[in-house]
Design an enzyme around this catalytic site. Sequence first.
Site, PDB file in Angstrom:
ATOM      1  N   ASP A   1       0.817  -1.203   0.000  1.00  0.00           N
ATOM      2  CA  ASP A   1       0.000   0.000   0.000  1.00  0.00           C
ATOM      3  C   ASP A   1       0.859   1.266   0.000  1.00  0.00           C
ATOM      4  OD1 ASP A   1      -2.729   1.274   0.444  1.00  0.00           O
ATOM      5  OD2 ASP A   1      -1.674   2.017   2.213  1.00  0.00           O
TER       6      ASP A   1
ATOM      7  N   GLU B   1       1.610  -0.092  -4.862  1.00  0.00           N
ATOM      8  CA  GLU B   1       0.767   1.061  -5.158  1.00  0.00           C
ATOM      9  C   GLU B   1       1.660   2.287  -5.021  1.00  0.00           C
ATOM     10  OE1 GLU B   1      -3.191   3.508  -3.641  1.00  0.00           O
ATOM     11  OE2 GLU B   1      -1.967   2.380  -2.217  1.00  0.00           O
TER      12      GLU B   1
END
Length: 543
Positions: free
Chosen positions: A243, A280
């Site tokens: 993330d 990401e």
Amino acid sequence: MTVRVWGPELERVRARVADSDHEMHRDDASGWWSADVDVPHGTDYAFVLGDDETPLPDPRSTWQPQGVHAPSRAYDHSRFAWTDQAWEGRALERSVIYELHIGTFTPGRTFDSAIERLDHLVDLGIDLVEVLPVNSFDGPHGWGYDGVLWGAVQESYGGPDGFKRFVDACHARGLGVLLDVVYNHLGPSGAYLDRFGPYFAGQNDWGPGLNLDGPQSDEVRRYVLDNAMAWFEHFHVDGLRLDAVHALADTRALPILEELSAETAQMSARLGRPLTLIAESDLNDPRTVTPRAEHGLGMDAQWSDDLHHALHVRVTGETDGYYADFAAPGALAKTLRGAFFHDGTWSSFRERTHGRPVDTAALPGTAFLAYLQNHDQIGNRATGDRISATISPGLQACAAAIVLLGPYTPMLFMGEEWAASTPWQFFASFPDPDLAEAVRTGRRREFGRHGWGESEVPDPMDPATVERSTLDWSEPTSAGHREVLETYRSLIALRREHPELADPSLDGFRVEVADDDSWLVMHRGPWQVRVDFAAETYEVSAS
């Protein structure tokens, strides 16, 4: 056994095991404390720091059956009976990914109830299941991005054994498992790492940032790396989705992502199966997915939000906020050709130039994920509305054809394949009333600044918000939804049947587009994928 914990600045540490305290001893200058204590599987234990009598859970806990504020419970990985000994792994190449959230994938909200729906994914043609974070957070319901114990599996989902059953069941059906992990911040409730040592330094958008390059950061980095390796080794996952890696402040000559890539490669060789790292990143920097041997960070792939934004604007006409730049003529075609729209160009949202071009001769489309929807792009909308609430099934089919038959690694968000009518709204369930009210108020004020009335923004603490966000499994066979599902199945089947439709080569990949963007053609070997946005049709035919 030996109980160990890192606390370089502590003067005294005790291990509290079954209500008995045991003095721990500092091992060396690295700041590790240890004690020889018998802590068999299923035994509760905690750490007591200094003169404070408050017991704290183990930062490296695997099992928190009573929640994030309670003692940890000893967990013996060898007790689980795996049945996936013949599993050889699932590579990212030519795979289709399906993103799901355990707490809303089924009304049961557990790993076991999710297992009951895995055959649907097999029938759809999915290869890899990407599971949103499962590490422990405060309360029974949450998005997964407020976790505070990175190695402990959320008990309300089924705990560590439940997750292992889920992974084992996926492998039995030929499905690989990717796990979403969050190393850039901790949630607001139950985060005790800073009491043990200097885990944090600086700030990012979500709170204190991880200390990756400051004094005593070696063990902080080891905390991240060991956590990642544990998911591979002990839980048999096939890859990690990392993330918001752009929030990892790290100025070292050997960045943490490059170090993670190297250790993942070593673990892959040791386990004898492919392991995947997907980042990401908001940086639009091709070095993220450039191999380490070529001086990159070595991630196998990264999400391509630019491609999402360009596709979203084309089918919805929305141009607010960061969507504004993607209204430019030819934006979708440009992004399809080169993965990034912002490749050194002006970004009005950021008020600066952004990104760097992708060398399409060196990097394959496999290195970038394409998607029409994902958890962020739905859940971060004020009402959590899916794209199927805005556009017709015909336009959704157009967009799906681009995602599934283009050169990039396709990803679907749960329920997208049948145009689910259920939204996916932001929710949490913090027991602390002050924190709950702060989250509720902050959410409404945030969207109020963008023109939404506060009454229109769902209450994230209301259990009804979770209920509304849970998939309705009666829909896939009902009229209107059944036809969309068949379209997705057919597109994925075409991708599998004709290798050219899964060809990740970007060098020479041709895209034609109308001057007014009303139609688009992707050339895929002997095939043409023709999409007519104006007529709301798609066609796949031989050229």
